[in-house]
Design a protein around this motif. Sequence first.
Motif, PDB file in Angstrom:
ATOM      1  N   ASP A 169     -14.799 -15.720  -1.874  1.00  0.00           N
ATOM      2  CA  ASP A 169     -14.688 -17.206  -1.583  1.00  0.00           C
ATOM      3  C   ASP A 169     -13.309 -17.557  -1.916  1.00  0.00           C
ATOM      4  OD1 ASP A 169     -14.821 -19.830  -0.661  1.00  0.00           O
ATOM      5  OD2 ASP A 169     -16.299 -20.294  -1.762  1.00  0.00           O
ATOM      6  N   ASP A 170     -12.166 -17.421  -1.209  1.00  0.00           N
ATOM      7  CA  ASP A 170     -10.887 -17.787  -1.644  1.00  0.00           C
ATOM      8  C   ASP A 170     -10.228 -17.054  -2.977  1.00  0.00           C
ATOM      9  OD1 ASP A 170      -8.547 -19.278  -1.070  1.00  0.00           O
ATOM     10  OD2 ASP A 170      -9.194 -20.810  -2.298  1.00  0.00           O
ATOM     11  N   VAL A 171     -10.309 -15.829  -2.885  1.00  0.00           N
ATOM     12  CA  VAL A 171      -9.915 -14.799  -4.138  1.00  0.00           C
ATOM     13  C   VAL A 171      -8.741 -14.797  -3.972  1.00  0.00           C
ATOM     14  CG1 VAL A 171     -10.463 -12.749  -5.077  1.00  0.00           C
ATOM     15  CG2 VAL A 171     -12.516 -14.254  -4.597  1.00  0.00           C
ATOM     16  N   SER A 172      -7.750 -14.771  -4.920  1.00  0.00           N
ATOM     17  CA  SER A 172      -6.270 -14.413  -5.280  1.00  0.00           C
ATOM     18  C   SER A 172      -6.200 -13.732  -6.478  1.00  0.00           C
ATOM     19  CB  SER A 172      -5.461 -15.596  -4.844  1.00  0.00           C
ATOM     20  OG  SER A 172      -5.508 -16.200  -3.721  1.00  0.00           O
ATOM     21  N   PHE A 173      -5.494 -12.507  -6.713  1.00  0.00           N
ATOM     22  CA  PHE A 173      -4.919 -11.963  -7.856  1.00  0.00           C
ATOM     23  C   PHE A 173      -4.283 -10.920  -7.552  1.00  0.00           C
ATOM     24  CE2 PHE A 173      -8.894  -9.612  -6.398  1.00  0.00           C
ATOM     25  CZ  PHE A 173      -8.419  -8.276  -6.510  1.00  0.00           C
ATOM     26  N   ASN A 174      -3.278 -10.330  -8.650  1.00  0.00           N
ATOM     27  CA  ASN A 174      -2.275  -9.327  -8.350  1.00  0.00           C
ATOM     28  C   ASN A 174      -2.707  -8.312  -9.557  1.00  0.00           C
ATOM     29  OD1 ASN A 174      -0.914 -11.016  -6.769  1.00  0.00           O
ATOM     30  ND2 ASN A 174       0.455 -11.761  -8.415  1.00  0.00           N
ATOM     31  N   VAL A 175      -2.133  -6.996  -9.026  1.00  0.00           N
ATOM     32  CA  VAL A 175      -2.264  -5.754  -9.707  1.00  0.00           C
ATOM     33  C   VAL A 175      -0.711  -5.124  -9.742  1.00  0.00           C
ATOM     34  CG1 VAL A 175      -3.372  -3.833 -10.446  1.00  0.00           C
ATOM     35  CG2 VAL A 175      -4.599  -5.536  -8.913  1.00  0.00           C
ATOM     36  N   GLU A 176      -0.215  -4.907 -10.907  1.00  0.00           N
ATOM     37  CA  GLU A 176       1.120  -4.510 -11.241  1.00  0.00           C
ATOM     38  C   GLU A 176       0.892  -2.806 -11.083  1.00  0.00           C
ATOM     39  OE1 GLU A 176       3.773  -6.279 -10.967  1.00  0.00           O
ATOM     40  OE2 GLU A 176       2.805  -8.190 -11.328  1.00  0.00           O
ATOM     41  N   ALA A 177       1.871  -2.004 -10.762  1.00  0.00           N
ATOM     42  CA  ALA A 177       1.877  -0.573 -10.771  1.00  0.00           C
ATOM     43  C   ALA A 177       1.831  -0.474 -12.368  1.00  0.00           C
ATOM     44  CB  ALA A 177       3.162   0.098 -10.202  1.00  0.00           C
ATOM     45  N   GLY A 178       1.088   0.721 -12.890  1.00  0.00           N
ATOM     46  CA  GLY A 178       1.318   1.321 -13.940  1.00  0.00           C
ATOM     47  C   GLY A 178       0.262   0.423 -14.782  1.00  0.00           C
ATOM     48  N   THR A 179      -0.696  -0.390 -14.217  1.00  0.00           N
ATOM     49  CA  THR A 179      -1.767  -1.197 -14.964  1.00  0.00           C
ATOM     50  C   THR A 179      -3.072  -1.039 -14.549  1.00  0.00           C
ATOM     51  OG1 THR A 179      -1.499  -3.120 -13.908  1.00  0.00           O
ATOM     52  CG2 THR A 179       0.156  -2.830 -15.430  1.00  0.00           C
ATOM     53  N   ILE A 180      -4.115  -1.240 -15.492  1.00  0.00           N
ATOM     54  CA  ILE A 180      -5.447  -1.080 -14.982  1.00  0.00           C
ATOM     55  C   ILE A 180      -5.908  -2.771 -15.082  1.00  0.00           C
ATOM     56  CG2 ILE A 180      -7.874  -0.237 -15.888  1.00  0.00           C
ATOM     57  CD1 ILE A 180      -6.148   1.971 -16.946  1.00  0.00           C
ATOM     58  N   LEU A 181      -6.631  -3.168 -13.737  1.00  0.00           N
ATOM     59  CA  LEU A 181      -7.334  -4.363 -13.952  1.00  0.00           C
ATOM     60  C   LEU A 181      -8.818  -4.361 -13.755  1.00  0.00           C
ATOM     61  CD1 LEU A 181      -6.286  -7.688 -12.364  1.00  0.00           C
ATOM     62  CD2 LEU A 181      -8.526  -6.977 -11.589  1.00  0.00           C
ATOM     63  N   LEU A 234      -5.428   2.866  -6.901  1.00  0.00           N
ATOM     64  CA  LEU A 234      -6.928   3.752  -7.017  1.00  0.00           C
ATOM     65  C   LEU A 234      -8.035   2.234  -7.062  1.00  0.00           C
ATOM     66  CD1 LEU A 234      -6.332   6.415  -9.604  1.00  0.00           C
ATOM     67  CD2 LEU A 234      -6.543   6.559  -7.265  1.00  0.00           C
ATOM     68  N   ILE A 235      -8.799   2.392  -6.299  1.00  0.00           N
ATOM     69  CA  ILE A 235     -10.076   1.208  -6.198  1.00  0.00           C
ATOM     70  C   ILE A 235     -11.422   1.977  -6.692  1.00  0.00           C
ATOM     71  CG2 ILE A 235     -11.073  -0.279  -4.771  1.00  0.00           C
ATOM     72  CD1 ILE A 235      -8.420  -0.489  -3.058  1.00  0.00           C
ATOM     73  N   LEU A 236     -11.839   1.720  -7.794  1.00  0.00           N
ATOM     74  CA  LEU A 236     -13.028   2.637  -8.390  1.00  0.00           C
ATOM     75  C   LEU A 236     -13.851   1.526  -8.579  1.00  0.00           C
ATOM     76  CD1 LEU A 236     -11.025   4.766 -10.987  1.00  0.00           C
ATOM     77  CD2 LEU A 236     -11.476   5.086  -8.584  1.00  0.00           C
ATOM     78  N   ASP A 237     -15.334   1.595  -7.871  1.00  0.00           N
ATOM     79  CA  ASP A 237     -16.205   1.015  -7.951  1.00  0.00           C
ATOM     80  C   ASP A 237     -17.525   1.436  -8.878  1.00  0.00           C
ATOM     81  OD1 ASP A 237     -18.039  -1.153  -7.535  1.00  0.00           O
ATOM     82  OD2 ASP A 237     -18.242  -0.966  -5.292  1.00  0.00           O
ATOM     83  N   GLN A 285       1.165   7.210 -15.332  1.00  0.00           N
ATOM     84  CA  GLN A 285       1.815   7.960 -14.176  1.00  0.00           C
ATOM     85  C   GLN A 285       2.465   6.898 -13.368  1.00  0.00           C
ATOM     86  OE1 GLN A 285      -0.699  10.628 -12.272  1.00  0.00           O
ATOM     87  NE2 GLN A 285      -1.066  12.056 -13.866  1.00  0.00           N
ATOM     88  N   GLY A 286       2.039   5.459 -13.522  1.00  0.00           N
ATOM     89  CA  GLY A 286       2.598   4.593 -12.717  1.00  0.00           C
ATOM     90  C   GLY A 286       1.580   4.055 -11.570  1.00  0.00           C
ATOM     91  N   LYS A 287       0.597   4.568 -11.452  1.00  0.00           N
ATOM     92  CA  LYS A 287      -0.587   4.066 -10.562  1.00  0.00           C
ATOM     93  C   LYS A 287      -1.188   2.667 -10.969  1.00  0.00           C
ATOM     94  CE  LYS A 287      -1.661   8.670  -9.168  1.00  0.00           C
ATOM     95  NZ  LYS A 287      -0.809   8.878  -7.997  1.00  0.00           N
ATOM     96  N   ALA A 288      -1.504   1.950  -9.913  1.00  0.00           N
ATOM     97  CA  ALA A 288      -2.188   0.897 -10.268  1.00  0.00           C
ATOM     98  C   ALA A 288      -3.704   1.097 -10.149  1.00  0.00           C
ATOM     99  CB  ALA A 288      -1.816  -0.324  -9.095  1.00  0.00           C
ATOM    100  N   VAL A 289      -4.553   0.856 -11.041  1.00  0.00           N
ATOM    101  CA  VAL A 289      -6.128   0.989 -11.019  1.00  0.00           C
ATOM    102  C   VAL A 289      -6.754  -0.268 -11.093  1.00  0.00           C
ATOM    103  CG1 VAL A 289      -7.931   1.927 -12.225  1.00  0.00           C
ATOM    104  CG2 VAL A 289      -5.501   2.991 -12.291  1.00  0.00           C
ATOM    105  N   LEU A 290      -7.728  -0.464  -9.903  1.00  0.00           N
ATOM    106  CA  LEU A 290      -8.574  -1.577  -9.947  1.00  0.00           C
ATOM    107  C   LEU A 290      -9.850  -1.099 -10.124  1.00  0.00           C
ATOM    108  CD1 LEU A 290      -9.305  -4.616  -9.279  1.00  0.00           C
ATOM    109  CD2 LEU A 290      -9.490  -3.997  -6.834  1.00  0.00           C
ATOM    110  N   ILE A 291     -10.712  -1.407 -11.105  1.00  0.00           N
ATOM    111  CA  ILE A 291     -11.900  -0.913 -11.620  1.00  0.00           C
ATOM    112  C   ILE A 291     -12.907  -1.961 -11.941  1.00  0.00           C
ATOM    113  CG2 ILE A 291     -11.015  -0.649 -13.972  1.00  0.00           C
ATOM    114  CD1 ILE A 291     -12.867   1.815 -14.215  1.00  0.00           C
TER     115      ILE A 291
END
Length: 330
Positions: free
Chosen positions: A20-32, A156-159, A183-189
Amino acid sequence: MSLLEVRNLSRHYGNLRAVDDVSFNVEAGTILGFIGPNGAGKSTTMRILATLDVPTAGEVLLDGKSVVERPDQARPLIGYMPDRYGTYDDMTVFEFLDFFARAYGQKGRARVERVDSVMDFTGVLPLKDKLTSELSKGMKQRVALGRTLLHDPRLLILDEPADGLDPRARIELRELLRALATQGKAVLISSHILTELSEICDSCAIIEQGKLLATGPVSEILHRSQGAAPSTEVELKLFATGEALEPALQRAERLLLEQPLVKSVVVAQDLLRVRLELDAGAEAKASWVDEACARLLAVLVREGVPVCRFQTRQLDLEDAFLHVTKGRVA
């Protein structure tokens, strides 16, 4: 510009608003860390980001390109590992990864070298000729992670990748994810094991009942959720056993609650957790925590309370989650 931008994302199933109306950002080289209880909307959001579902409304941009309108352009940039990862039991580790490398269009010697490189990075190279059905759960998880890395994705999207893993496998997973971010990858876990995420995440997004409640670094979320009043937590243990323990805890709790800046005291078995918080608008000097702790300890010692441990506790992701979701109906 962020590598991943999620803008006003919604996904409805009839009257159910899963997202429901979700907003967020993920930067390169970070883990969210994407956290929330079961049924909060984490997996639905991640499936949309991975181009496996279509939102009811909203937009997802990956490196400035629309994931929703042009999923074919987004997929080469995405590595997705679902919460129920699978391997083919009649294949060896090398055969399994080589199969997917071929599916990604990799050819010849470059493909073999890429598979070997991924096996080496994930630590399964010594098991390359072993059937996947014979692997432990931790090793299967490493192979599944390797599959998501074959095409060198930027996101990377890791559930729930740590679900069911033993402590050693979880530590090794954290090390792998931190190396990928380096290594510069963005990780969403996503995970429901908050202590695991708090040790590796640069920031987090807290979702409940499909709504995003907070996003940002853990320290900022705690700061905002506490009404901008600086706070800390002190943990005490008393030297008392048997019948003497309960009266000692009660006496210490009473004394602590009478002291300035003490907002709450929680008794848990033989421990007391004391929350210290400055009054709204008070000047937060760098030494305020040390001064407050020194006063508390002096009072307890003067009154003969048998303190054998006294330490401040770093507030973490679990604290942020409990603060943000406090009072909400599950």
